[in-house]
Design an enzyme around this catalytic site. Sequence first.
Site, PDB file in Angstrom:
ATOM      1  N   ARG A 129       0.815  -1.233   0.000  1.00 51.58           N
ATOM      2  CA  ARG A 129       0.000   0.000   0.000  1.00 51.58           C
ATOM      3  C   ARG A 129       0.844   1.278   0.000  1.00 51.58           C
ATOM      4  NH1 ARG A 129      -3.204  -2.888   3.978  1.00 51.58           N
ATOM      5  NH2 ARG A 129      -4.820  -4.016   2.866  1.00 51.58           N
ATOM      6  N   LYS A 151       3.087  11.248 -11.800  1.00 55.76           N
ATOM      7  CA  LYS A 151       2.185  10.400 -12.593  1.00 55.76           C
ATOM      8  C   LYS A 151       2.879   9.065 -12.829  1.00 55.76           C
ATOM      9  CE  LYS A 151      -0.704  13.542 -15.267  1.00 55.76           C
ATOM     10  NZ  LYS A 151      -1.034  14.040 -16.624  1.00 55.76           N
ATOM     11  N   GLU A 193       9.615  17.174 -25.481  1.00 52.03           N
ATOM     12  CA  GLU A 193       8.972  17.596 -24.224  1.00 52.03           C
ATOM     13  C   GLU A 193       9.553  18.928 -23.734  1.00 52.03           C
ATOM     14  OE1 GLU A 193       6.336  16.106 -23.168  1.00 52.03           O
ATOM     15  OE2 GLU A 193       6.475  13.919 -23.298  1.00 52.03           O
ATOM     16  N   LYS A 235       7.473  22.749 -15.032  1.00 49.84           N
ATOM     17  CA  LYS A 235       6.607  21.631 -14.636  1.00 49.84           C
ATOM     18  C   LYS A 235       6.303  21.693 -13.136  1.00 49.84           C
ATOM     19  CE  LYS A 235       5.348  16.904 -15.039  1.00 49.84           C
ATOM     20  NZ  LYS A 235       5.452  15.620 -15.708  1.00 49.84           N
ATOM     21  N   GLU A 245      -4.339  17.046 -11.689  1.00 49.70           N
ATOM     22  CA  GLU A 245      -4.920  17.419 -12.982  1.00 49.70           C
ATOM     23  C   GLU A 245      -6.421  17.668 -12.911  1.00 49.70           C
ATOM     24  OE1 GLU A 245      -2.931  15.620 -16.378  1.00 49.70           O
ATOM     25  OE2 GLU A 245      -4.800  15.771 -17.496  1.00 49.70           O
ATOM     26  N   ARG A 249      -3.079  21.361 -14.974  1.00 49.16           N
ATOM     27  CA  ARG A 249      -2.013  20.420 -15.325  1.00 49.16           C
ATOM     28  C   ARG A 249      -2.190  19.817 -16.721  1.00 49.16           C
ATOM     29  NH1 ARG A 249       1.019  15.776 -11.665  1.00 49.16           N
ATOM     30  NH2 ARG A 249       2.246  14.947 -13.389  1.00 49.16           N
ATOM     31  N   ASN A 253      -0.066  18.304 -21.374  1.00 50.85           N
ATOM     32  CA  ASN A 253      -0.351  17.278 -22.382  1.00 50.85           C
ATOM     33  C   ASN A 253      -0.470  17.864 -23.777  1.00 50.85           C
ATOM     34  OD1 ASN A 253      -0.380  14.833 -20.929  1.00 50.85           O
ATOM     35  ND2 ASN A 253      -2.289  15.478 -19.966  1.00 50.85           N
ATOM     36  N   HIS A 256      -0.142  15.655 -26.832  1.00 50.31           N
ATOM     37  CA  HIS A 256      -0.230  14.255 -26.407  1.00 50.31           C
ATOM     38  C   HIS A 256      -1.482  13.542 -26.920  1.00 50.31           C
ATOM     39  CE1 HIS A 256       3.047  15.527 -23.893  1.00 50.31           C
ATOM     40  NE2 HIS A 256       3.132  14.379 -23.262  1.00 50.31           N
ATOM     41  N   HIS A 260      -0.527  10.289 -28.510  1.00 53.08           N
ATOM     42  CA  HIS A 260      -0.910   8.989 -27.955  1.00 53.08           C
ATOM     43  C   HIS A 260      -1.642   8.146 -28.994  1.00 53.08           C
ATOM     44  CE1 HIS A 260      -0.737  10.179 -23.380  1.00 53.08           C
ATOM     45  NE2 HIS A 260       0.443  10.019 -23.919  1.00 53.08           N
ATOM     46  N   HIS A 273       7.600   7.850 -27.705  1.00 52.27           N
ATOM     47  CA  HIS A 273       6.640   8.773 -27.095  1.00 52.27           C
ATOM     48  C   HIS A 273       6.944  10.219 -27.511  1.00 52.27           C
ATOM     49  CE1 HIS A 273       3.937  10.491 -24.139  1.00 52.27           C
ATOM     50  NE2 HIS A 273       4.924  11.245 -23.703  1.00 52.27           N
TER      51      HIS A 273
HETATM   52  P1  NAD Z   1      12.276   4.833 -22.355  1.00 50.73           P
HETATM   53  O1  NAD Z   1      12.099   4.735 -20.924  1.00 50.73           O
HETATM   54  O2  NAD Z   1      11.766   3.717 -23.202  1.00 50.73           O
HETATM   55  O3  NAD Z   1      13.827   5.049 -22.663  1.00 50.73           O
HETATM   56  C1  NAD Z   1      14.247   5.191 -23.995  1.00 50.73           C
HETATM   57  C2  NAD Z   1      15.367   4.206 -24.357  1.00 50.73           C
HETATM   58  O4  NAD Z   1      16.603   4.723 -23.898  1.00 50.73           O
HETATM   59  C3  NAD Z   1      15.215   2.842 -23.752  1.00 50.73           C
HETATM   60  O5  NAD Z   1      15.661   1.873 -24.660  1.00 50.73           O
HETATM   61  C4  NAD Z   1      16.152   2.916 -22.560  1.00 50.73           C
HETATM   62  O6  NAD Z   1      16.581   1.665 -22.114  1.00 50.73           O
HETATM   63  C5  NAD Z   1      17.271   3.722 -23.109  1.00 50.73           C
HETATM   64  N1  NAD Z   1      18.079   4.460 -22.170  1.00 50.73           N
HETATM   65  C6  NAD Z   1      17.654   5.068 -21.031  1.00 50.73           C
HETATM   66  N2  NAD Z   1      18.650   5.785 -20.507  1.00 50.73           N
HETATM   67  C7  NAD Z   1      19.723   5.617 -21.295  1.00 50.73           C
HETATM   68  C8  NAD Z   1      21.046   6.130 -21.268  1.00 50.73           C
HETATM   69  N3  NAD Z   1      21.441   7.022 -20.364  1.00 50.73           N
HETATM   70  N4  NAD Z   1      21.899   5.723 -22.222  1.00 50.73           N
HETATM   71  C9  NAD Z   1      21.488   4.880 -23.204  1.00 50.73           C
HETATM   72  N5  NAD Z   1      20.248   4.388 -23.300  1.00 50.73           N
HETATM   73  C10 NAD Z   1      19.375   4.765 -22.354  1.00 50.73           C
HETATM   74  O7  NAD Z   1      11.602   6.160 -22.939  1.00 50.73           O
HETATM   75  P2  NAD Z   1      11.489   7.648 -22.380  1.00 50.73           P
HETATM   76  O8  NAD Z   1      11.416   8.499 -23.581  1.00 50.73           O
HETATM   77  O9  NAD Z   1      12.496   7.932 -21.347  1.00 50.73           O
HETATM   78  O10 NAD Z   1      10.069   7.649 -21.641  1.00 50.73           O
HETATM   79  C11 NAD Z   1       8.875   7.447 -22.350  1.00 50.73           C
HETATM   80  C12 NAD Z   1       7.826   7.003 -21.375  1.00 50.73           C
HETATM   81  O11 NAD Z   1       7.599   8.029 -20.415  1.00 50.73           O
HETATM   82  C13 NAD Z   1       6.490   6.712 -22.006  1.00 50.73           C
HETATM   83  O12 NAD Z   1       5.990   5.504 -21.524  1.00 50.73           O
HETATM   84  C14 NAD Z   1       5.614   7.866 -21.565  1.00 50.73           C
HETATM   85  O13 NAD Z   1       4.260   7.514 -21.472  1.00 50.73           O
HETATM   86  C15 NAD Z   1       6.205   8.193 -20.236  1.00 50.73           C
HETATM   87  N6  NAD Z   1       5.967   9.565 -19.798  1.00 50.73           N
HETATM   88  C16 NAD Z   1       5.465   9.739 -18.555  1.00 50.73           C
HETATM   89  C17 NAD Z   1       5.258  11.023 -18.075  1.00 50.73           C
HETATM   90  C18 NAD Z   1       4.785  11.216 -16.656  1.00 50.73           C
HETATM   91  O14 NAD Z   1       4.447  12.349 -16.307  1.00 50.73           O
HETATM   92  N7  NAD Z   1       4.797  10.195 -15.836  1.00 50.73           N
HETATM   93  C19 NAD Z   1       5.559  12.114 -18.879  1.00 50.73           C
HETATM   94  C20 NAD Z   1       6.070  11.907 -20.152  1.00 50.73           C
HETATM   95  C21 NAD Z   1       6.284  10.608 -20.596  1.00 50.73           C
HETATM   96  N1  GLY Z   2       3.449  14.755 -18.681  1.00 54.09           N
HETATM   97  C1  GLY Z   2       2.238  15.344 -18.303  1.00 54.09           C
HETATM   98  C2  GLY Z   2       2.059  15.492 -16.838  1.00 54.09           C
HETATM   99  O1  GLY Z   2       2.932  15.154 -16.073  1.00 54.09           O
HETATM  100  O2  GLY Z   2       1.050  15.922 -16.405  1.00 54.09           O
END
Ligand code: NAD
Ligand code: GLY
Length: 372
Positions: A129, A151, A193, A235, A245, A249, A253, A256, A260, A273
Site C-alpha cells: 500500500r 504520474k 517535451e 513543470k 490534474e 495540469r 499534455n 499528447h 498517444h 513517445h
Molecule cells: P524509455 O524509458 O523507453 O527510454 C528510452 C530508451 O533509452 C530505452 O531503450 C532505454 O533503455 C534507453 N536508455 C535510457 N537511458 C539511457 C542512457 N542514459 N543511455 C542509453 N540508453 C538509455 O523512454 P522515455 O522516452 O524515457 O520515456 C517514455 C515514457 O515516459 C512513455 O511511456 C511515456 O508515457 C512516459 N511519460 C510519462 C510522463 C509522466 O508524467 N509520468 C511524462 C512523459 C512521458
Molecule cells: N506529462 C504530463 C504530466 O505530467 O502531467
Amino acid sequence: MTPQANPISFQTVDIALEDRSYGIHIGAGLLNASDSFRDLPAAHSAMIVTNDTVAPLYADRLQRSLESRFRQIHMVCLPDGESHKTWESLNLIFDALLARGCDRKTVLFALGGGVVGDMTGFAAACYMRGVPFVQVPTTLLAQVDSSVGGKTAINHPLGKNMVGAFYQPERVICDLDVLQTLPPRELSAGLAEIIKYGPIADMAFLDWIEVNIGALLAREPAALAHAVRRSCEIKAAVVGQDEREAGLRAILNFGHTFGHAIESGLGYGQWLHGEGVGCGMVMAARLSQRLGLVDVAFVDRLRVLVQRAGLPVVGPRLSATDNAGRYLELMRVDKKAEAGEIRFVVINGPGHATVRSAPDALVREVIDACCE
Ligand code: NAD
Ligand code: GLY
C-alpha cells in the site's frame, strides 16, 4: 568509479506539494556521488528497478553510491521498451520485492527512462500500500518530464497509461552525464517535451531553444543543464498548483492527444513517445490555428523547430480506409475525454494553453492536412 567523497555541485528545483514536497537535483556526476542520496528515508533495504539496457551502463554506479545508506541493495532488471510497460513487467517488480523479503520501508530506485520510472512509481504506490521511491531518470525525456510530478502508469492494449496512480517520489536525481550515452533518436524525443514548455508557458524559453537547438543536439553540458532546469521549473510550478490534474495540469499534455493516438495506433514502440508528442504538437498547433487562436506563422515556427530537433512533423497513416476516423476513435480513449468527447490542449495565444473540444469535422480536416 568510486563514489565521490567531496560534495558535488548541483542545482535544486523544489516542487511544493505540502507533505509530499521534494527536490529535483540537477547536475553532472550525481549518480556517482553518495551525497546525492543523503537524507532519504531510513531503511534496511533498497531495490534498484532498471532495464537490460541501462543496467550494464549505470547500475553499478548507483549501487556503490547507495552502499553507505542501505544494508541490502537488490536489483530487478526489466525487459526494455514501451511494449513492456505492462502488468507482466509490473509483476516482475512485485515478485522481486516479495522474493527478497522487502518490507514497507524499502526504498525503490527507478534507474532508467520514463518507462522504468512510470512502472517503478506505480509499483511503489501499490507495494504494501505504498513504499518510498526515488526517481533517477537517465533519458532527457525523463529528466525534463516523466520523473517529475508523480504520474505513474502502465499501458493497456486499448489505451496508453490507462492504469496508474498519482504517487510522488521522495527525490528526483538528474545526472546530466548519463545523457551522453543516449541514442540520438532518444535525445530528440526528449527535446519534444522541452519544446512543449515554450508554447504552453514561456515564449522566452522557446526563443532560447531556437537559438540553442544545435548546442542541445550536440549535448553541450551548459545547454542541457539550462534546458533541464527550466523545464523542471515550469513543470514544478504547474504541478504545484494542480497535482491531480483537476484543470491546469492538462496543459502539460500539449501534443499528447494526437501523439498517444499515433503511439497506440502504430503499436507501442514503433514511434517513440517523444516523436508522437513532437508531431502531435504540430497537429495541435494547426488545430489551434483553425480554431482562430493563433496565426499560421506560429504553426510554421513550431513545425520548423520540431523538425530541427530531429522529430517527425507529418503524422503516419493509421488506417488505409478512414485515417481521420481511426485517429478520432483512438483519441476518444484519451484520459482528458469526457463522455466520449475529445478534449484537446490548444494554444490560445503564444505562451498560453487551454483545454477544449473541437468539431469532429474540423479535427478531420487537420488530420488530413497533417498526415502522409
Ligand atoms: P524509455 O524509458 O523507453 O527510454 C528510452 C530508451 O533509452 C530505452 O531503450 C532505454 O533503455 C534507453 N536508455 C535510457 N537511458 C539511457 C542512457 N542514459 N543511455 C542509453 N540508453 C538509455 O523512454 P522515455 O522516452 O524515457 O520515456 C517514455 C515514457 O515516459 C512513455 O511511456 C511515456 O508515457 C512516459 N511519460 C510519462 C510522463 C509522466 O508524467 N509520468 C511524462 C512523459 C512521458
Ligand atoms: N506529462 C504530463 C504530466 O505530467 O502531467
